[in-house]
Design an enzyme around this catalytic site. Structure first.
Site, short mmCIF file in Angstrom:
data_model
loop_
_atom_site.label_atom_id
_atom_site.label_comp_id
_atom_site.label_asym_id
_atom_site.label_seq_id
_atom_site.Cartn_x
_atom_site.Cartn_y
_atom_site.Cartn_z
N SER A 1 27.03 9.34 17.94
CA SER A 1 26.28 9.38 16.69
C SER A 1 26.18 7.97 16.12
O SER A 1 27.09 7.16 16.28
CB SER A 1 27.00 10.30 15.70
OG SER A 1 26.69 9.91 14.37
N LYS B 1 32.00 11.14 17.13
CA LYS B 1 31.20 12.20 17.76
C LYS B 1 30.95 11.96 19.24
O LYS B 1 30.69 10.85 19.68
CB LYS B 1 29.85 12.29 17.05
CG LYS B 1 29.98 12.76 15.61
CD LYS B 1 29.98 14.25 15.50
CE LYS B 1 28.54 14.71 15.44
NZ LYS B 1 28.41 16.13 15.37
N HIS C 1 28.77 40.21 22.29
CA HIS C 1 28.39 39.91 20.89
C HIS C 1 29.11 38.66 20.38
O HIS C 1 29.33 38.53 19.17
CB HIS C 1 28.72 41.08 19.95
CG HIS C 1 28.30 42.42 20.45
ND1 HIS C 1 27.12 43.02 20.09
CD2 HIS C 1 28.89 43.28 21.32
CE1 HIS C 1 27.01 44.19 20.68
NE2 HIS C 1 28.08 44.37 21.44
N GLU D 1 22.04 20.25 25.25
CA GLU D 1 21.08 20.69 24.22
C GLU D 1 19.65 20.50 24.70
O GLU D 1 18.77 21.34 24.46
CB GLU D 1 21.30 19.91 22.92
CG GLU D 1 22.59 20.30 22.23
CD GLU D 1 22.95 19.32 21.12
OE1 GLU D 1 22.91 19.73 19.96
OE2 GLU D 1 23.27 18.15 21.41
#
Ligand code: ARG
Length: 457
Positions: free
Chosen positions: A278, A284, A157, A291
């Site tokens: 970025s 970043k 979880h 992804e």
């Protein structure tokens, strides 16, 4: 009109918009290599049974080879009037060989031809994906030797649960990819059955030898019902479903590592070559590749759905709907291949932030289950042990301390079965060392399994 190989019975030229609508050359040209191989096997069979001469066979085989070279060099121009790769290659053959070329299509139709091409293509694709999966497994196994000291929180979880060796995580992915490889091997058995010679739908009155053609093409068997053959795309659905599961596994891995790369987790740093920046925030380093591996899994899983939907309402034998199969097949294959090609470098290059992992390893009561199992070993019923440890956890929470920081008196007040040796199971590193059942995340079982993987790969 006569320009069409099937134009004999037609009194009107095809509307150009229909040609554009029905063509598949824009996406089936990549079947050229297998189409040529399939035709060469077919020609060898035709010569064996006397439907063409040995000279004709040789002329067909060598000319097809030349056409193959020309196609790979981009010398053959695709024309939508010629619909698909099969008609392009056949018409190139006829342009070069005349009547001899006109004999190649004896005893077959485009329906068994395209099925044959697809099976040859999928067979090759399975072998490619299998090799790429082995590379991914190898990347996890190879980095394991350097990661043997690292103990990680295991989660359920997404809540801290029990500690495991980090190598247990790596080998978990190896197991998933092993099942994927196993599924592909099983799928390959059904792919490797020859459709060739089923012809349009009913077979042929000519003395063709389908078993011989199958042998020439390294198929392991011959499909036994011609009506079944030209409607059968099960093998594609199976293959793309296998790819769908690979995509799901890659996506799970990507998701986990994306989390591990966050400042919040801080477990992992990705190699800079596999992250992007970025345009506005200079600090970043985004895990875009991971992804996109997660994101592209949608295409693969959708492709399996597309194939199911394509076939579900079709009557037996060939229907032109089936031409759409290639779009889903190729998208799924190309996507998985691209993901698998990048994965090993990411796996190999990622750096575990071991100090950061260690610094927080004692948070979250990762040793609570080990303490409960200690109580069970002292003869305490499991449910009682669960309750005792649960209460101790509450005590710790109210005092912001760890289980290992309670003194023996406090522990014994909770349960008189607790002895001084309890310290041997408290703390995450002790708790992980205590794990010993087959397949568990403790050092003993993990090392054993790692050795198996090292010798297997
Ligand atoms: N381009 C077609 C396909 O991919 C080849 C088979 C055509 N057969 C036919 N009867 N029109 O499905």
């Amino acid at each position: 009109m006569a320009a069409k190989p099937w134009g004999g019975a037609f009194s009107q030229a095809t509307d150009p918009r229909v040609e554009k609508f029905t063509e598949s050359i824009s996406f089936d040209a990549r079947l050229a290599e297998v189409d040529i191989r399939g035709s060469q096997g077919h020609a060898r069979m035709l010569a064996e049974v006397g439907l063409i001469s040995a000279d004709e066979r040789e002329a067909i085989i060598t000319t097809l080879d030349q056409i193959g070279v020309e196609i790979s060099e981009g010398q053959i121009e695709w024309k939508i009037e010629l619909e698909d790769i099969h008609m392009h290659i056949e018409s190139a053959l006829i342009a070069r060989l005349g009547d001899v070329g006109r004999k190649l299509h004896t005893g077959r139709s485009r329906n068994d031809q395209v099925a044959t091409d697809l099976k040859l293509w999928v067979r090759g694709a399975i072998d490619e994906i299998d090799a790429l999966l082995a590379d991914v497994q190898r990347a996890f196994v190879e980095r394991s030797a350097g990661d043997l000291e690292v103990v990680m929180p295991g989660y359920t979880h997404l809540q801290r649960a029990q500690p495991v060796m980090v190598v247990h995580y790596w080998l978990a992915y190896c197991e998933k990819f092993a099942r994927d490889r196993d599924r592909l091997a099983d799928c390959r058995k059904r792919v490797n059955i020859s459709p060739l010679g089923a012809a349009a739908l009913a077979g042929s009155s000519l003395p063709i030898d389908r078993h011989l053609a199958a042998k020439f093409l390294d198929f392991e068997g011959v499909a036994a019902n011609s009506l079944d053959v030209s409607s059968d795309r099960d093998f594609e659905i199976e293959f793309v479903s296998c790819l769908g599961l690979i995509a799901a596994h890659l996506s799970t891995w990507a998701e986990e590592w994306i989390l591990w790369c966050t400042t919040e987790f801080g477990y992992l740093k990705l190699p800079h070559a596999y992250t992007t920046g970025s345009s506005i925030m200079p600090q970043k380093r985004n895990p875009d590749v991971l992804e996109l591996i997660r994101g592209k899994s949608a295409r693969v899983i959708a492709a399996a759905q597309q194939l199911f939907l394509l076939v579900k309402g079709l009557p037996l034998a060939y229907n032109r709907d089936l031409q759409e199969d290639k779009l889903a097949l190729f998208v799924a294959f190309d996507t998985i291949k691209a993901c698998l090609e990048l994965t090993p470098s990411i796996v190999a290059g990622a750096q575990l932030q071991t100090e950061r992992i260690d610094a927080r390893l004692e948070e979250g009561f990762l040793d609570a289950t080990a303490l409960m199992e200690y109580l069970i070993k002292q003869g305490v019923p499991m449910r009682t042990g669960h309750e005792v440890v649960g209460k101790l956890v509450r005590t710790c929470e109210s005092r912001s301390c760890r289980l290992a920081e309670l003194n023996l008196d406090e522990l014994q007040a909770a349960c008189d079965k607790i002895r001084p040796d309890v310290t041997q199971v408290l703390g995450a590193r002790n708790a992980v060392a205590a794990l010993q059942s087959y397949g568990s995340g403790g050092p003993g079982p993990v090392l054993e399994r790692l050795k198996e993987w090292q010798s297997k790969l």
